[in-house]
Design a protein around this motif. Structure first.
Motif, PDB file in Angstrom:
ATOM      1  N   HIS A 158      -7.506  25.478  -7.974  1.00  0.00           N
ATOM      2  CA  HIS A 158      -7.241  24.601  -6.832  1.00  0.00           C
ATOM      3  C   HIS A 158      -8.459  24.518  -5.903  1.00  0.00           C
ATOM      4  CE1 HIS A 158      -4.939  22.501  -3.799  1.00  0.00           C
ATOM      5  NE2 HIS A 158      -5.374  23.371  -2.908  1.00  0.00           N
ATOM      6  N   ALA A 159      -9.041  25.656  -5.592  1.00  0.00           N
ATOM      7  CA  ALA A 159     -10.167  25.698  -4.655  1.00  0.00           C
ATOM      8  C   ALA A 159     -11.354  24.874  -5.142  1.00  0.00           C
ATOM      9  CB  ALA A 159     -10.607  27.145  -4.428  1.00  0.00           C
ATOM     10  N   PHE A 160     -11.556  24.803  -6.451  1.00  0.00           N
ATOM     11  CA  PHE A 160     -12.689  24.073  -6.998  1.00  0.00           C
ATOM     12  C   PHE A 160     -12.274  22.754  -7.652  1.00  0.00           C
ATOM     13  CE2 PHE A 160     -14.315  28.384  -6.642  1.00  0.00           C
ATOM     14  CZ  PHE A 160     -15.525  28.150  -6.020  1.00  0.00           C
ATOM     15  N   ALA A 161     -11.038  22.325  -7.385  1.00  0.00           N
ATOM     16  CA  ALA A 161     -10.508  21.056  -7.906  1.00  0.00           C
ATOM     17  C   ALA A 161     -10.691  20.951  -9.425  1.00  0.00           C
ATOM     18  CB  ALA A 161     -11.139  19.864  -7.193  1.00  0.00           C
ATOM     19  N   LEU A 162     -10.342  22.043 -10.122  1.00  0.00           N
ATOM     20  CA  LEU A 162     -10.462  22.073 -11.577  1.00  0.00           C
ATOM     21  C   LEU A 162      -9.103  21.833 -12.216  1.00  0.00           C
ATOM     22  CD1 LEU A 162     -12.705  25.252 -11.827  1.00  0.00           C
ATOM     23  CD2 LEU A 162     -13.410  22.879 -12.270  1.00  0.00           C
ATOM     24  N   PRO A 163      -9.075  21.133 -13.341  1.00  0.00           N
ATOM     25  CA  PRO A 163      -7.797  20.943 -14.033  1.00  0.00           C
ATOM     26  C   PRO A 163      -7.250  22.296 -14.487  1.00  0.00           C
ATOM     27  CG  PRO A 163      -9.627  20.118 -15.376  1.00  0.00           C
ATOM     28  CD  PRO A 163     -10.192  20.532 -14.054  1.00  0.00           C
ATOM     29  N   TYR A 164      -5.947  22.424 -14.433  1.00  0.00           N
ATOM     30  CA  TYR A 164      -5.277  23.658 -14.817  1.00  0.00           C
ATOM     31  C   TYR A 164      -4.483  23.416 -16.094  1.00  0.00           C
ATOM     32  CZ  TYR A 164      -2.019  27.546 -14.791  1.00  0.00           C
ATOM     33  OH  TYR A 164      -1.283  28.646 -15.147  1.00  0.00           O
ATOM     34  N   ALA A 165      -4.682  24.280 -17.060  1.00  0.00           N
ATOM     35  CA  ALA A 165      -3.882  24.248 -18.284  1.00  0.00           C
ATOM     36  C   ALA A 165      -3.684  25.678 -18.753  1.00  0.00           C
ATOM     37  CB  ALA A 165      -4.567  23.420 -19.366  1.00  0.00           C
ATOM     38  N   TYR A 166      -2.477  25.999 -19.128  1.00  0.00           N
ATOM     39  CA  TYR A 166      -2.083  27.327 -19.560  1.00  0.00           C
ATOM     40  C   TYR A 166      -1.711  27.221 -21.023  1.00  0.00           C
ATOM     41  CZ  TYR A 166       0.183  31.889 -18.673  1.00  0.00           C
ATOM     42  OH  TYR A 166       0.535  33.212 -18.643  1.00  0.00           O
ATOM     43  N   MET A 167      -2.345  28.021 -21.876  1.00  0.00           N
ATOM     44  CA  MET A 167      -2.173  27.849 -23.312  1.00  0.00           C
ATOM     45  C   MET A 167      -2.223  29.178 -24.038  1.00  0.00           C
ATOM     46  SD  MET A 167      -5.968  26.219 -23.768  1.00  0.00           S
ATOM     47  CE  MET A 167      -5.844  25.401 -22.186  1.00  0.00           C
ATOM     48  N   GLU A 168      -1.702  29.184 -25.249  1.00  0.00           N
ATOM     49  CA  GLU A 168      -1.773  30.358 -26.104  1.00  0.00           C
ATOM     50  C   GLU A 168      -3.232  30.591 -26.490  1.00  0.00           C
ATOM     51  OE1 GLU A 168      -1.700  33.003 -29.449  1.00  0.00           O
ATOM     52  OE2 GLU A 168      -2.291  30.915 -29.659  1.00  0.00           O
ATOM     53  N   TRP A 169      -3.687  31.818 -26.452  1.00  0.00           N
ATOM     54  CA  TRP A 169      -5.077  32.215 -26.652  1.00  0.00           C
ATOM     55  C   TRP A 169      -5.687  31.635 -27.925  1.00  0.00           C
ATOM     56  CZ3 TRP A 169      -9.485  33.955 -24.858  1.00  0.00           C
ATOM     57  CH2 TRP A 169     -10.335  34.768 -25.618  1.00  0.00           C
TER      58      TRP A 169
END
Length: 180
Positions: A158-169
């Motif tokens: 959020h602080a660096f306005a980066l896209p967030y995605a959570y995924m299996e390694w």
């Protein structure tokens, strides 16, 4: 929020982890979590069980930014090793090659970076690897600690306005390799 592991965000994450401020923020989080885990005193028997995801019956999830950071660190370690092979322990340098195919990664079942039951990227491993111990009695604090630090990872996005995605390694590694 889970987003697909598409190639769209990988260039953004790769560029972001090359920034000094983001690199320092990630290193700071990882240093803090390592200190907290050391204070808890779990023991790793280097059995390698936790890295055999299918056999052990669990999955490890990371953000795309974490994968990009790990890959950037591996690139640095490999470049450093090529300059002076004598200065680096083999556990600190990734000796394996990323599998480019998700099906191939899943069929192996183990982390691509596990070599002879040891983590070849131990010093730059992601958050989930830093928190998880299969030792009996450690589970009560692991989840709370992971969630706390993961909130910091989200705040960094959020602080660096980066896209967030959570995924299996393993799927994320495969997607990152495909985007390279």
């Amino acid at each position: 929020r889970h987003l697909p592991c598409d190639n769209e965000h990988w260039p953004t994450w790769r560029c972001a982890v090359q920034r000094g401020d983001i690199d320092r923020a990630i290193r700071g989080m990882y240093d803090d979590i390592d200190a907290t885990v050391r204070a808890k005193g779990p023991t790793c028997w280097t059995s390698g069980k936790c890295c055999n995801f299918n056999e052990y019956g669990h999955r490890m999830y990371v953000t795309g930014l974490e994968i990009a950071w790990v890959l950037e660190q591996i690139d640095h370690l490999q470049r450093d090793q090529s300059h002076d092979d004598e200065q680096h322990d083999h556990r600190d340098v990734a000796l394996s090659v990323l599998a480019a195919d998700t099906d191939k990664v899943d069929s192996v079942g183990a982390c691509s970076y596990q070599i002879d039951k040891l983590c070849s990227i131990h010093t730059v491993r992601p958050l989930g690897c830093r928190v998880f111990f299969c030792q009996e009695g450690t589970q009560h604090w692991q989840q709370t600690l992971y969630e706390h630090v993961h909130l910091e990872v989200r705040a960094l996005h959020h602080a660096f306005a980066l896209p967030y995605a959570y995924m299996e390694w393993r799927a994320g590694l495969s997607a990152a390799a495909g985007a390279r």
